[in-house]
Enzyme design. Sequence first.
Site, PDB file in Angstrom:
ATOM      1  NE  ARG A 126      39.404  45.955  31.730  1.00 39.32           N
ATOM      2  CZ  ARG A 126      39.516  45.374  30.523  1.00 39.32           C
ATOM      3  NH1 ARG A 126      38.549  44.572  30.087  1.00 39.32           N
ATOM      4  NH2 ARG A 126      40.561  45.569  29.766  1.00 39.32           N
ATOM      5  CG  ASP A 127      34.872  42.967  34.270  1.00 38.10           C
ATOM      6  OD1 ASP A 127      34.919  44.157  33.911  1.00 38.10           O
ATOM      7  OD2 ASP A 127      34.777  42.024  33.467  1.00 38.10           O
ATOM      8  N   GLY A 130      29.486  45.166  35.073  1.00 38.18           N
ATOM      9  CA  GLY A 130      29.910  46.336  35.842  1.00 38.18           C
ATOM     10  C   GLY A 130      28.791  47.364  35.960  1.00 38.18           C
ATOM     11  CE  LYS A 189      29.627  42.180  23.711  1.00 41.75           C
ATOM     12  NZ  LYS A 189      29.770  41.443  24.969  1.00 41.75           N
ATOM     13  CD  GLN A 222      28.521  43.191  28.053  1.00 43.68           C
ATOM     14  OE1 GLN A 222      27.949  42.931  26.998  1.00 43.68           O
ATOM     15  NE2 GLN A 222      29.732  42.724  28.335  1.00 43.68           N
ATOM     16  CG  ASP A 235      37.670  43.526  26.587  1.00 38.56           C
ATOM     17  OD1 ASP A 235      38.712  43.966  27.112  1.00 38.56           O
ATOM     18  OD2 ASP A 235      36.796  42.921  27.224  1.00 38.56           O
TER      19      ASP A 235
HETATM   20  O1  IFM Z   1      35.675  46.212  30.187  1.00 39.88           O
HETATM   21  C1  IFM Z   1      35.207  45.093  29.479  1.00 39.88           C
HETATM   22  C2  IFM Z   1      34.929  44.021  30.487  1.00 39.88           C
HETATM   23  O2  IFM Z   1      36.094  43.660  31.169  1.00 39.88           O
HETATM   24  C3  IFM Z   1      34.373  42.800  29.817  1.00 39.88           C
HETATM   25  N1  IFM Z   1      33.216  43.126  29.069  1.00 39.88           N
HETATM   26  C4  IFM Z   1      33.408  44.167  28.080  1.00 39.88           C
HETATM   27  C5  IFM Z   1      33.959  45.425  28.719  1.00 39.88           C
HETATM   28  C6  IFM Z   1      34.172  46.496  27.639  1.00 39.88           C
HETATM   29  O3  IFM Z   1      34.900  46.001  26.557  1.00 39.88           O
END
Ligand code: IFM
Length: 797
Positions: A363-364, A705, A631, A685, A488
């Site tokens: 996904r990332d 991301g 987070k 992040q 996650d």
């Molecule tokens: O989307 C996730 C990513 O794949 C990894 N870091 C945390 C994000 C959010 O849980």
Amino acid sequence: MKYGYFDDKNKEYVVERPDTPASWTNYLGDTNYGAIITNNAGGYSFYKSAAQGRFTRLRFNSVPMDQAGRYLYFHDKDSKDFWSASWQPVGKSLEQFKTECRHGTAYTKISSEYKDIASEVSYFVPRGKAYEAWMVKLTNKGKETRNLRAFPFVEYACNWNAGDDLGNLQYTQYIANMSVVDGIIDHGSNINMPEMPEDFQQKDQQRHTFFAMVGAEVSGYDTDRDVFIGRYNGYGNPDVVQKGECAGSLAEGGNPCGVLQTDICLQPGESVEFAIVMGIGSAQKEGAEVKEKYADLSILKNELEELKNYWHSRLEVMQVETPDADVNSMLNVWSPYNCQITYAWSRAASLVYAGVRDGLGYRDSVQDMLGVMHSVPEEAGERLELLITGQASTGGAMPVVKPFAHKPGQEKEPEANEYRSDDCLWLFNAIPEYVNETGNFDFYLKELPYADKGKDSVLGHLRRAIEFNLERSGAHGIPCGLAADWNDCLVLGYEGESVFVAFQLRYALAKYSEVSEKLGLTKEVEWAEQELRILDKSLEEHCWDEDRYVRAFSDKGFRFGAKENEEGNIFMNPQVWAVISGHANREKAEKAMNVVHDDLYTDYGIMLCAPPFEKSDFDIVRAVLFNPGMKENAGIFNHTQGWGVMAESMLGNGNRAYKYYKSYLPAAYNDMAEVREIEPYVYAQSTHSVYSKRFGSSRLPWLSGTATWAYYAATRYLLGIRPEIDGLTVDPCVPDSWEGFKVVRNFRGAVYNISVSNPNRVMKGIACLKMNGEIIEGNKLPVGEEGKEYQVEVIMG
Ligand code: IFM
């Protein structure tokens, strides 16, 4: 507090104070040979993979946080004083030690001056090469002759497998075997095993790297770390540097290092130049070749200039001039550079990603593509194909694709409980973006294999992705969250349903319909539209809760993000994606985005959810793992901030979109770096939110991301320059205080000089668009001729 500044002209960030609140890093090299370097020359180097090709050592999360590194020590033979070219590791008093670090695009230059000796060390990887160079210039600025010795140092890993090297000591302490050939250090491991170039993942094989000096005579060496440093010393006071004399140690087992010694006598005003080259291969072969190649140092200097030009040309694809200097510094250099580094290394190599994770998390990595399509379209196309072949024939994706080991058509199909629901849906963002940037519409018809078996056109792959989620929908007609749904930390249970993924799926269906229409596939259009209507109905009936969309339904019946909940009663993702996907009508969109503003927005960005989970059972939400405000537990999760900017821009709220964008813009925190702590030139992040005592501190810089979506949101939505298959759309949404802005955009080889003026101080809307003086109806610039320049005037109103 300020530790440095943006040098926009040279596309560099200049760290003026070396005692930064965290190590401020940069990346060197490319996906073949990569390296990380901090503002104090800490960091490590790796070949192909930071997990399985790590040949120099860094002790993560240690004190200080960035050691060991690429150190260059000096010893004064007369005074017996010693120091390092970077402030650390010796750490002389900053009263006497003046230093500056310039992080640039894939190079870093550290200049220092101590007791009249000025040093400049430029670190870089010559383009396409499997070695790095440390180019050194030393100048005597004093009035006395100086007799110096220089000792370049690197600490090696014993085994290239990062985990084994740091943890499996009963093995790795017995495999190093060092030698010195014609003054070049050979760092060997497992030297009696065969080399297995075709099996990179095999860690039990013979491997070599070399360490050489060019432009200076080698007068000594050491290769045993304990001899060089001394058992009870540290990097700040190595035994050999204190004594000023190498011992000629040859490590066999234990911990190897690479140290060369050279004698330098400098008359007042005199300078010398030399370089260290370190890389993959043996001293006898690759080391000797490289040493010979750079006998003339000007070759290396030219290669640094070539490297700069190469990177700068990647950035020149889009340059902006807005009324906001912070925005300009980010959009012209650091934001796209951050995207390219993130795209290159995914989540595998940084001071935080310590080499445990390897390969491309699906996904990332698919999302990362969005930030580089415009700058490296061909390379991005290859990566995109690789990732498409990471999709299994079920339509779901492999969780991780390893570029150096991936075998399309022969991979094992993921187990049912390994699939994440959102993974394959990101292809609906990445693939159209690639096609729109390049104009290669036939890409949709290109046949590519699935990871496990069979093949399909790219359009077929997209259909399978949609089917995958439709086939796995739950009781409310909403796609199941499966192993995870981007977040996650939500425990949905395999059959719980994700409203966020439902919006992704809606976006996917709309894109699929649009592309199918262009391909004249009427039946496909009908199918997608029918599924979209059904999904909209389910979203309408089950997911709207007064003034917000709920986040998910767990298979235990818990409604995440429901208004009545004591904890986590509002989540950002479903509100912004309700807008991005086109599902929410104006009224609901405004209500939902107002709740985001009122309940989630803080001065440092939008929280992912609120209030934090403290009392909830971990069986329901794993976010309780994290302290409140950190987070996924009501932290400011920066990955998602760009979606907030996009959603507000789509609604025409330029003031809010800009406010959101600025709230997490790294450069905006340059003068209060003690709060944000990490590099003011890169995204991170997450940022601790109001629920944390450390509100404003950011964590996990570079690889996130956040990089992609921040850049994407700003360029495509705030400035509104969007590539489409048949032209370049101009659709800005800016704060009403902006009087205009300029953009130079290279699109398919044509250059558009776009000048936007905003005489009536509106936030959105175009009153007049002209290209080379001719009025254009609507807001799309036609595709220009390759090599030509176009003058575009835009009047907002
Ligand atoms: O989307 C996730 C990513 O794949 C990894 N870091 C945390 C994000 C959010 O849980």
